[in-house]
Design an enzyme around this catalytic site. Structure first.
Site, PDB file in Angstrom:
ATOM      1  N   LYS A 180       0.840  -1.197   0.000  1.00 53.60           N
ATOM      2  CA  LYS A 180       0.000   0.000   0.000  1.00 53.60           C
ATOM      3  C   LYS A 180       0.875   1.247   0.000  1.00 53.60           C
ATOM      4  CE  LYS A 180      -0.434   0.043   5.052  1.00 53.60           C
ATOM      5  NZ  LYS A 180      -1.358   0.118   6.193  1.00 53.60           N
ATOM      6  N   TYR A 407      16.430  31.029   5.079  1.00 52.61           N
ATOM      7  CA  TYR A 407      15.363  31.928   5.493  1.00 52.61           C
ATOM      8  C   TYR A 407      15.457  32.311   6.974  1.00 52.61           C
ATOM      9  CZ  TYR A 407      12.952  30.934   1.087  1.00 52.61           C
ATOM     10  OH  TYR A 407      12.614  30.822  -0.244  1.00 52.61           O
TER      11      TYR A 407
END
Length: 513
Positions: A180, A407
């Site tokens: 999955k 940043y």
């Protein structure tokens, strides 16, 4: 030409090409025996309806070109290619050895110039040529993604892990392998086909569309859908997927949908019991009503009955886990007695198999352990992690003390430093919490701390004192740092790290045949 030890090796790289193609790249040995293995692998692939090949021949290395090419040509004639391109100096004078519709080029550049003109669509393409013929150029022309950042998945490691985990099972115990979420973020048909080749009994997916995709890629192993949604039941049945049934309502809707079809045998279903997870499943008080309903439904047959352990990896929860197992035994026994036959029973995942291996029942479910990860140190040493996330250095700059990186100026350089920028960021699956001093990458076998905030598409690391230059390789996840190490440092689990790797990261699959 006498085969050498090297000529008996085939190491494949499998990646996605343009237009829904699979590229099977074999840049190793070129003996007739090696061609036989590569062509047999190509012929057995079920991913696409058509197969093609781009083959290079260095006849300067062969004492008897005619004797070398004739057996290879015979193999090629026994196959049905959509496209067959062969190149190499003087190859055209041996046209008689090749299939009539094959295209031969004496010059590599002519072959490369023609390659984009061909309509490669939804086919598996074998690329096999000596390194001196620049086969990577062929691969790059046909690749869906050409990136420096890639996830390398070692299918040999998955085969090893499957074999090791099976060795812990009593003889005759079935195996169900979880694929999955794109095999925990690592792949789809590439991994499922290897598991199918090694005769696992079931594959497990979460949703119907995952199973449909595998069926479209030629996967014929029984597939259990763990969360069959109401809107997808017709599609589930059309693709012969097998549903998890976790409530009487789901059972009723499935049987109603099944009534529109006609099958010679009862349709297989899988009953989920809730023994403590309290997520999905029948509770102990519902077993009698469930058995009554099943006995009145001749169109279905219970193939397996199962449950989920809550904390198999936690020794502090041993009493609770054993309570779950004993409750499962009681509930499944009541169900079997009520319907008049005993389905396959399974409750153990990989952690459960390692800690409670005496309760394998008739099947176990292999998930994270299949891909090389275990919460138990002793077991982890026996498993091989199959995934390595790699990139390269884009740029190295020298910064002075006091300058800042990334940043919000979160990292201030303490001394003259060499800061390397890498072309990968949180949009590719690198957790932001792994940045700014919490984590590291591997460069030249050494740790390079991550500095500053991880950006969407880039990140910076401190490579001061590490012998490296722009274009050098970097490992972001593999032997070190490991997925487990990243998960622990960022407050999550390795499942989330693996499944978080973005689809825009190029995937390459390694397989020895």
């Amino acid at each position: 030409m006498e085969p050498t030890e090297e000529s008996l090796k085939n190491s494949l790289e499998i990646t996605r090409g343009k237009n829904d193609c699979f590229l099977i790249c074999d840049f190793g040995a070129l003996s007739p025996e090696s061609f036989a293995r590569s062509l047999d692998f190509l012929k057995r692939q079920t991913w696409t309806p058509d197969i093609s090949a781009v083959l290079g021949f260095d006849l300067s290395r062969v004492d008897d070109p005619d004797g070398y090419l004739r057996p290879i040509g015979g193999m090629l004639r026994r196959m049905e290619f959509k496209h067959l391109l062969c190149f190499g100096p003087q190859i055209e004078q041996y046209r008689y050895a090749f299939p009539k519709l094959s295209l031969l080029y004496n010059d590599l550049e002519d072959a490369l110039a023609d390659l984009p003109k061909f309509d490669f669509q939804n086919e598996s393409v074998l690329i096999k040529a000596p390194e001196s013929f620049s086969p990577r150029r062929i691969e790059s022309l046909m690749q869906r993604r050409v990136h420096d950042t890639l996830l390398e998945v070692d299918l040999n490691a998955i085969v090893h892990n499957l074999s090791y985990l099976r060795s812990k099972l009593p003889e005759g115990t079935h195996t169900m392998c979880m694929v999955k979420a794109k095999s925990y973020g690592l792949g789809e048909a590439e991994i499922a086909s290897v598991l199918q080749d090694h005769a696992v009994d079931y594959l497990g997916v979460a949703y119907v569309d995952e199973g449909v995709h595998l069926r479209a890629r030629g996967i014929r192993t029984p597939i259990i859908v763990m969360n069959p949604e109401r809107s997808s039941l017709t599609t589930l049945i059309k693709n012969r997927l097998e549903p998890e049934i976790y409530s009487l309502g789901v059972l009723e809707r499935f049987v109603q949908t099944l009534a529109s079809f006609s099958f010679p045998e009862p349709y297989p279903i899988h009953i989920k019991l809730d023994t403590g997870m309290h997520r999905l499943g029948f509770s102990p008080g519902q077993i009698d009503s469930l058995t009554t309903a099943l006995k009145a439904l001749p169109s279905v047959r219970v193939a397996s009955v199962f449950s989920h352990l809550v904390a198999a990896e936690d020794p502090r929860e041993e009493d609770f886990t054993l309570g779950q197992i004993h409750l499962f035994e009681q509930m499944s026994g009541r169900l079997s007695q009520g319907i008049g036959y005993r389905p396959i029973r399974h409750i153990l995942n990989t952690a459960g198999l390692c800690a409670y291996g005496q309760y394998t029942f008739e099947m176990v479910r292999l998930g994270l352990g299949l891909y090389g990860y275990s919460p138990f140190y002793a077991e982890q040493k026996r498993l091989i992690p199959c995934a390595t996330l790699r990139t390269v250095i884009s740029q190295i700059r020298e910064l002075e003390p006091g300058e800042t990186v990334s940043y919000n100026r979160r990292y201030r350089v303490p001394h003259v430093s060499h800061i390397a920028t890498l072309p990968i960021g949180y949009a590719d699956g690198i957790p932001r919490l792994w940045g700014n001093g919490n984590g590291y990458v591997q460069i030249a076998g050494q740790k390079a701390p991550i500095v500053g905030s991880v950006c969407m598409d880039m990140m910076m690391v401190d490579a001061t004192g590490i012998p490296c230059r722009e274009g050098d390789p970097v490992i972001l996840m593999g032997d070190f740092p490991t997925a487990d190490e990243i998960a622990e440092a960022t407050g999550t689990i390795s499942y989330e790290i693996l499944t978080g790797i973005s689809d825009r990261v190029k995937h390459i699959y390694k397989l020895d045949i």
